[in-house]
Design a protein around this motif. Structure first.
Motif, PDB file in Angstrom:
ATOM      1  N   PRO A   1      44.165  32.174  37.875  1.00  0.00           N
ATOM      2  CA  PRO A   1      44.345  31.220  36.778  1.00  0.00           C
ATOM      3  C   PRO A   1      42.851  30.922  36.351  1.00  0.00           C
ATOM      4  CG  PRO A   1      44.554  30.269  38.878  1.00  0.00           C
ATOM      5  CD  PRO A   1      44.423  31.743  39.285  1.00  0.00           C
TER       6      PRO A   1
ATOM      7  N   LEU B   1      40.300  29.363  48.374  1.00  0.00           N
ATOM      8  CA  LEU B   1      41.693  29.712  48.158  1.00  0.00           C
ATOM      9  C   LEU B   1      42.007  30.395  46.837  1.00  0.00           C
ATOM     10  CD1 LEU B   1      44.838  29.200  48.601  1.00  0.00           C
ATOM     11  CD2 LEU B   1      44.428  27.019  47.546  1.00  0.00           C
TER      12      LEU B   1
ATOM     13  N   GLY C   1      44.706  31.850  44.694  1.00  0.00           N
ATOM     14  CA  GLY C   1      46.138  31.956  44.328  1.00  0.00           C
ATOM     15  C   GLY C   1      46.330  32.761  43.207  1.00  0.00           C
ATOM     16  N   ALA C   2      47.484  33.395  43.093  1.00  0.00           N
ATOM     17  CA  ALA C   2      48.102  33.797  41.554  1.00  0.00           C
ATOM     18  C   ALA C   2      48.593  32.814  40.883  1.00  0.00           C
ATOM     19  CB  ALA C   2      49.315  34.831  41.968  1.00  0.00           C
ATOM     20  N   GLY C   3      48.090  32.829  39.515  1.00  0.00           N
ATOM     21  CA  GLY C   3      48.499  31.805  38.632  1.00  0.00           C
ATOM     22  C   GLY C   3      50.128  31.798  38.720  1.00  0.00           C
ATOM     23  N   SER C   4      51.137  32.802  38.900  1.00  0.00           N
ATOM     24  CA  SER C   4      52.200  32.779  38.780  1.00  0.00           C
ATOM     25  C   SER C   4      52.911  32.505  40.169  1.00  0.00           C
ATOM     26  CB  SER C   4      52.976  34.142  38.145  1.00  0.00           C
ATOM     27  OG  SER C   4      52.287  35.314  38.904  1.00  0.00           O
ATOM     28  N   ALA C   5      52.171  32.371  40.903  1.00  0.00           N
ATOM     29  CA  ALA C   5      52.920  31.697  42.309  1.00  0.00           C
ATOM     30  C   ALA C   5      53.258  30.464  42.231  1.00  0.00           C
ATOM     31  CB  ALA C   5      51.789  31.863  43.638  1.00  0.00           C
ATOM     32  N   ASP C   6      54.486  30.234  42.883  1.00  0.00           N
ATOM     33  CA  ASP C   6      55.305  28.870  43.063  1.00  0.00           C
ATOM     34  C   ASP C   6      54.140  27.856  43.750  1.00  0.00           C
ATOM     35  OD1 ASP C   6      57.297  29.734  41.541  1.00  0.00           O
ATOM     36  OD2 ASP C   6      58.766  29.651  43.391  1.00  0.00           O
ATOM     37  N   TYR C   7      54.213  26.735  43.134  1.00  0.00           N
ATOM     38  CA  TYR C   7      53.322  25.976  43.743  1.00  0.00           C
ATOM     39  C   TYR C   7      53.851  25.540  45.281  1.00  0.00           C
ATOM     40  CZ  TYR C   7      50.910  21.683  44.862  1.00  0.00           C
ATOM     41  OH  TYR C   7      50.161  20.691  45.451  1.00  0.00           O
ATOM     42  N   ALA C   8      55.208  25.690  45.678  1.00  0.00           N
ATOM     43  CA  ALA C   8      55.436  25.642  47.144  1.00  0.00           C
ATOM     44  C   ALA C   8      54.883  26.303  48.007  1.00  0.00           C
ATOM     45  CB  ALA C   8      57.075  25.940  46.999  1.00  0.00           C
TER      46      ALA C   8
ATOM     47  N   VAL D   1      51.726  27.530  47.685  1.00  0.00           N
ATOM     48  CA  VAL D   1      50.470  26.802  47.617  1.00  0.00           C
ATOM     49  C   VAL D   1      50.248  25.697  48.330  1.00  0.00           C
ATOM     50  CG1 VAL D   1      48.675  26.224  46.165  1.00  0.00           C
ATOM     51  CG2 VAL D   1      49.883  28.032  45.279  1.00  0.00           C
ATOM     52  N   LYS D   2      51.474  24.806  48.328  1.00  0.00           N
ATOM     53  CA  LYS D   2      51.566  23.512  48.799  1.00  0.00           C
ATOM     54  C   LYS D   2      51.673  23.644  50.521  1.00  0.00           C
ATOM     55  CE  LYS D   2      55.114  20.822  49.101  1.00  0.00           C
ATOM     56  NZ  LYS D   2      56.348  20.225  48.549  1.00  0.00           N
TER      57      LYS D   2
ATOM     58  N   ILE E   1      39.239  26.480  45.062  1.00  0.00           N
ATOM     59  CA  ILE E   1      40.168  27.483  44.427  1.00  0.00           C
ATOM     60  C   ILE E   1      39.335  28.260  43.319  1.00  0.00           C
ATOM     61  CG2 ILE E   1      42.021  27.458  42.653  1.00  0.00           C
ATOM     62  CD1 ILE E   1      42.928  24.699  43.744  1.00  0.00           C
TER      63      ILE E   1
ATOM     64  N   MET F   1      36.612  26.256  41.823  1.00  0.00           N
ATOM     65  CA  MET F   1      36.652  24.770  41.428  1.00  0.00           C
ATOM     66  C   MET F   1      36.879  24.113  42.703  1.00  0.00           C
ATOM     67  SD  MET F   1      39.649  23.633  39.052  1.00  0.00           S
ATOM     68  CE  MET F   1      41.091  23.753  39.941  1.00  0.00           C
TER      69      MET F   1
ATOM     70  N   LYS G   1      56.106  19.724  41.110  1.00  0.00           N
ATOM     71  CA  LYS G   1      57.290  20.382  41.736  1.00  0.00           C
ATOM     72  C   LYS G   1      57.272  21.655  42.442  1.00  0.00           C
ATOM     73  CE  LYS G   1      62.164  20.904  40.171  1.00  0.00           C
ATOM     74  NZ  LYS G   1      62.905  22.010  39.857  1.00  0.00           N
ATOM     75  N   ASP G   2      58.027  21.938  43.452  1.00  0.00           N
ATOM     76  CA  ASP G   2      57.835  23.113  44.112  1.00  0.00           C
ATOM     77  C   ASP G   2      58.068  24.354  43.168  1.00  0.00           C
ATOM     78  OD1 ASP G   2      57.421  21.894  46.249  1.00  0.00           O
ATOM     79  OD2 ASP G   2      59.127  22.361  47.265  1.00  0.00           O
ATOM     80  N   LYS G   3      58.893  24.094  42.197  1.00  0.00           N
ATOM     81  CA  LYS G   3      59.073  25.484  41.352  1.00  0.00           C
ATOM     82  C   LYS G   3      58.006  25.648  40.377  1.00  0.00           C
ATOM     83  CE  LYS G   3      62.375  27.897  42.743  1.00  0.00           C
ATOM     84  NZ  LYS G   3      63.957  27.897  42.580  1.00  0.00           N
ATOM     85  N   SER G   4      57.198  24.613  40.263  1.00  0.00           N
ATOM     86  CA  SER G   4      56.068  24.590  39.286  1.00  0.00           C
ATOM     87  C   SER G   4      55.022  25.794  39.465  1.00  0.00           C
ATOM     88  CB  SER G   4      55.231  23.440  39.117  1.00  0.00           C
ATOM     89  OG  SER G   4      54.598  23.241  40.096  1.00  0.00           O
ATOM     90  N   LYS G   5      54.331  26.351  38.653  1.00  0.00           N
ATOM     91  CA  LYS G   5      53.399  27.522  38.823  1.00  0.00           C
ATOM     92  C   LYS G   5      52.063  26.872  39.415  1.00  0.00           C
ATOM     93  CE  LYS G   5      56.374  30.563  38.092  1.00  0.00           C
ATOM     94  NZ  LYS G   5      57.317  30.848  39.242  1.00  0.00           N
ATOM     95  N   PHE G   6      51.416  27.426  40.095  1.00  0.00           N
ATOM     96  CA  PHE G   6      50.024  27.341  40.428  1.00  0.00           C
ATOM     97  C   PHE G   6      49.177  27.563  39.324  1.00  0.00           C
ATOM     98  CE2 PHE G   6      45.942  28.970  42.557  1.00  0.00           C
ATOM     99  CZ  PHE G   6      45.838  27.590  43.308  1.00  0.00           C
ATOM    100  N   LYS G   7      49.328  28.024  38.294  1.00  0.00           N
ATOM    101  CA  LYS G   7      48.477  27.933  37.041  1.00  0.00           C
ATOM    102  C   LYS G   7      48.521  26.619  36.495  1.00  0.00           C
ATOM    103  CE  LYS G   7      48.049  30.477  32.829  1.00  0.00           C
ATOM    104  NZ  LYS G   7      47.624  29.090  31.974  1.00  0.00           N
TER     105      LYS G   7
ATOM    106  N   VAL H   1      46.249  24.372  38.491  1.00  0.00           N
ATOM    107  CA  VAL H   1      44.915  24.688  38.248  1.00  0.00           C
ATOM    108  C   VAL H   1      44.557  23.963  37.021  1.00  0.00           C
ATOM    109  CG1 VAL H   1      43.000  26.342  37.913  1.00  0.00           C
ATOM    110  CG2 VAL H   1      44.786  26.537  39.871  1.00  0.00           C
TER     111      VAL H   1
END
Lengths: 225, 192
Positions: free
Chosen positions: A46, A180, A182-189, A191-192, A208, B55, B143-149, B152
């Motif tokens: 990202p 860390l 992380g791929a931008g398209s990875a689900d936040y789950a 990463v969390k 990050i 970051m 939300k869990d399904k949101s993207k890491f991008k 950031v």
């Protein structure tokens, strides 16, 4: 009328000076170039406007790919070897031969559960790329040992680094710089889970990795309606 | 001691000997320059001068006891919920039904410019009410399904507008009710 004679000049130039410059530059670029090793886990970074520089040494890198696999890497060979010793003592059932340990200390990054680690230590880099590593378990349910293996790696690496620092074996350092990636398209789950592991292990400050974004008002995409 | 013979080749090189052709010592350097610049170009293009940037993130210490949680004024709080499909939902205050209706709204994330006015609006509101922008609190509940991008991007925006206090959190069932009501085109109102 007498003809004016224009003296013919040769178009050939003396190239020596140019060659000198060319090769000087060539030498400079050859010496400063560091070829990037092929990445075990390529990710689409990202972008952000953050400008924290990543130090050259003592970096702990946790990578999260787009499909949620987690990879772990340490850039200091001594810390790496020591962390493995600590992990071996902690998990007990998995044993490493001296060759496997040497192999591990040469491995920049890996992403397999702990019980599979001895197997990949003796592989060549190409083989390791090929086998398709499945990622390190980030919660205890995925691990054969019912432990958060990533958490163990983080904890043991930091302990290993602290021990080596106190013994004066790795020169001056301010502890591991934890990144860390992380791929931008990875689900936040996913990463969390990693971030929760960090805070569980008392890592409240981490970094990050992002690619640089153009300055000013960065508006690249137009909204899709 | 050996002595060097400096006589110059002796009788063979007499005056009548075959004249060796004098060659120019100059070499055409052009191909060499070509090669040199070709390699320079290659190395220049493959060299990466810009390292990736990082970051930095500071998370609050994990608290085991519930009663240690700080209580803050609802009017200082802006809650942001990165959602699926580049959407982000946000609302001011607690969002608890008992505290009166919250207006929940969403913006599209693909334009980062969209989110900034909301952040600055909250900062200026807090400044008007409490005297300092530093009092503003931002709760981030992806939300869990949101993207890491998106996460950031949001953190980056918060850094840019100079937010001092932000708290990444788990999102609560109440938040999902708010969002689903919003999806249905309703304002979140206290249940009767």
């Amino acid at each position: 009328m007498p003809k004016v004679k224009v003296p013919r000049k040769s178009t050939a130039m003396d190239m020596t000076a140019m060659t000198d410059v060319a090769f000087l530059l060539l030498t400079f670029f050859m010496l400063t170039t560091k070829f990037r090793p092929p990445e075990l886990a390529p990710v689409d970074l990202p972008s952000s406007r953050a400008e924290v520089k990543i130090p050259d040494k003592n970096v702990m890198l946790i990578t999260c790919t787009a499909d949620g696999k987690v990879f772990f890497g340490l850039d200091n060979k001594k810390v790496r070897a020591r962390a493995l010793d600590r992990m071996e003592a902690s998990f007990q059932t998995v044993k490493f031969t001296p060759e496997e340990k040497t192999g591990f200390s040469l491995m920049d990054e890996f992403g397999v559960p702990f019980e599979q680690l001895p197997k990949i230590c003796t592989m060549s880099n190409e083989e390791r790329m090929k086998i398709g590593q499945t990622g390190i378990p980030v919660d205890s349910t995925q691990s054969k040992f019912h432990r958060n293996e990533l958490g163990e790696w983080i904890y043991n690496s930091r302990m290993a680094e602290a021990e080596l620092r106190q013994a004066g074996e790795i020169g001056d350092s301010e502890g591991l710089f934890i990144c860390l990636k992380g791929a931008g398209s990875a689900d936040y789950a996913t990463v969390k889970k990693i971030i929760t592991t960090f805070t569980d292990k008392k890592v409240n400050k981490f970094n990050i990795i992002t690619s640089m974004e153009a300055g000013g008002v960065a508006v690249a995409e137009t909204p899709k309606h | 001691m050996a002595e060097l013979d400096t006589s110059g080749g002796g009788k063979h090189k007499g005056a009548g000997g075959p004249k060796s052709k004098k060659m120019s010592t100059r070499v055409d350097m052009t191909p060499m320059v070509d090669l040199g610049f070709l390699l320079i170009t290659f190395f220049m293009l493959t060299t990466t001068f810009n390292k990736p940037q990082a970051m930095s993130q500071n998370f609050p210490e994990k608290q085991d006891k519930k009663d240690e949680e700080a209580v803050v004024k609802a009017s200082k709080v802006l809650q942001l919920i990165p959602w699926e499909n580049n959407k982000i939902y946000y609302f001011f205050g607690t969002g608890n039904p008992s505290d009166g209706p919250s207006i929940i709204d969403s913006v599209d994330f693909s334009v980062t410019k969209n989110i900034r006015p909301i952040l600055t609006k909250h900062l200026s509101q807090v400044k008007a009410k409490f005297g300092s922008e530093d009092d503003a609190i931002f709760l981030i509940k992806p939300k869990d399904k949101s993207k890491f991008k998106n996460y950031v991007d949001l953190m980056d925006e918060l850094n840019i507008v100079g937010v001092k206090r932000l708290v990444p959190m788990e999102w609560t069932p109440n938040d999902s009710i708010l969002v689903s009501n919003s999806l249905k085109g309703l304002m979140a109102a206290p249940p009767q």
